[in-house]
Design an enzyme around this catalytic site. Structure first.
Site, PDB file in Angstrom:
ATOM      1  CG  ASP A   8      13.223  -6.214  -4.698  1.00 40.61           C
ATOM      2  OD1 ASP A   8      13.297  -5.259  -3.889  1.00 40.61           O
ATOM      3  OD2 ASP A   8      12.772  -6.065  -5.851  1.00 40.61           O
ATOM      4  CB  CYS A  65       9.820  -4.992  -4.315  1.00 40.97           C
ATOM      5  SG  CYS A  65       8.256  -4.401  -4.996  1.00 40.97           S
ATOM      6  CB  THR A  67       6.868   0.342  -6.600  1.00 37.26           C
ATOM      7  OG1 THR A  67       6.548  -0.954  -7.136  1.00 37.26           O
ATOM      8  CG2 THR A  67       7.752   1.131  -7.544  1.00 37.26           C
ATOM      9  CG  HIS A  98     -12.727  -1.684   5.654  1.00 39.21           C
ATOM     10  ND1 HIS A  98     -13.353  -0.734   4.871  1.00 39.21           N
ATOM     11  CD2 HIS A  98     -12.947  -1.298   6.932  1.00 39.21           C
ATOM     12  CE1 HIS A  98     -13.927   0.175   5.645  1.00 39.21           C
ATOM     13  NE2 HIS A  98     -13.678  -0.151   6.911  1.00 39.21           N
ATOM     14  CG  HIS A 133     -15.373  -5.030   6.616  1.00 40.85           C
ATOM     15  ND1 HIS A 133     -15.515  -4.136   5.578  1.00 40.85           N
ATOM     16  CD2 HIS A 133     -15.565  -4.316   7.753  1.00 40.85           C
ATOM     17  CE1 HIS A 133     -15.767  -2.927   6.064  1.00 40.85           C
ATOM     18  NE2 HIS A 133     -15.804  -3.015   7.381  1.00 40.85           N
TER      19      HIS A 133
END
Length: 154
Positions: A8, A65, A67, A98, A133
Site C-alpha cells: 500500500d 504496508c 506496519t 517452522h 512442523h
C-alpha cells in the site's frame, strides 16, 4: 521461484527498494501495486497477492504496508496462505523453517531498507524443515475446511 510483490502507500518506497534488490539478485517477480505513493487500501493488494499464489501464478509473495500487520491479517484470510510478519533475521528464518510461510509481510514505516533486505534475503533462502512442523501445518490447514461463516463477536 516466481514471486509476487505488493504494497500500500505506507510501504511504496520500501517496495521500490526491494524490487531493485530482487532484480539485482536475479529473482523473477511481478509487482501488483501500488504504483505510486497515493493512498490505497491494503486489503485489495493482499487479495491480489494471495490469489496469484492460490492460482499457481506465483510460488511466494511479499506484502508491505505501514506496519505489515494489516496486510498480513488480510492475506491470511485466504485458504492456503501462510503470511508471516517478520521484522528481523530470526523471525524471517523461523517463518520459513517452522511455518513454511509462503508470504512475507513487512512494515515500511518500521523497518529500514537494509534490515528489510536482510529479512527478505533470509526468507528467500531458508527452506522448510518439514517433519514435526508439517503435522502442525496440516492442523492449521484443517481449520480452513471446518470454518463456519459466523463472525467472531467483538
Amino acid at each position: 521461484m516466481k514471486l509476487v510483490i505488493g504494497s500500500d502507500h505506507g510501504a511504496y518506497e520500501l517496495k521500490e527498494e526491494l524490487k531493485q534488490w530482487l532484480s539485482a539478485h536475479d529473482y523473477s517477480f511481478e509487482d501488483v501495486g501500488t504504483f505510486n505513493g497515493e493512498r490505497c487500501d491494503y486489503p485489495q493488494v493482499a487479495r491480489t497477492v494471495a490469489q496469484k499464489i492460490q492460482s499457481g501464478e506465483a510460488n511466494r509473495g511479499i506484502l508491505l504496508c505501514g506496519t505489515g500487520i494489516g496486510i498480513s491479517i488480510a492475506a491470511n484470510k485466504f485458504a492456503g496462505i501462510r503470511a508471516a510478519l517478520a521484522h528481523d533475521h530470526y523471525t524471517a528464518k523461523m517463518s520459513r523453517e517452522h511455518n513454511d510461510a509462503n508470504v512475507l509481510a513487512m512494515g515500511g514505516r518500521v523497518l529500514g531498507p537494509e534490515v528489510a533486505k536482510d529479512v527478505l534475503a533470509t526468507w528467500l533462502t531458508t527452506e522448510f524443515e518439514g517433519e514435526r512442523h508439517q503435522r502442525r501445518l496440516d492442523q492449521i490447514q484443517s481449520f480452513e475446511t471446518v470454518q463456519t461463516r459466523q463472525p467472531v463477536p467483538s
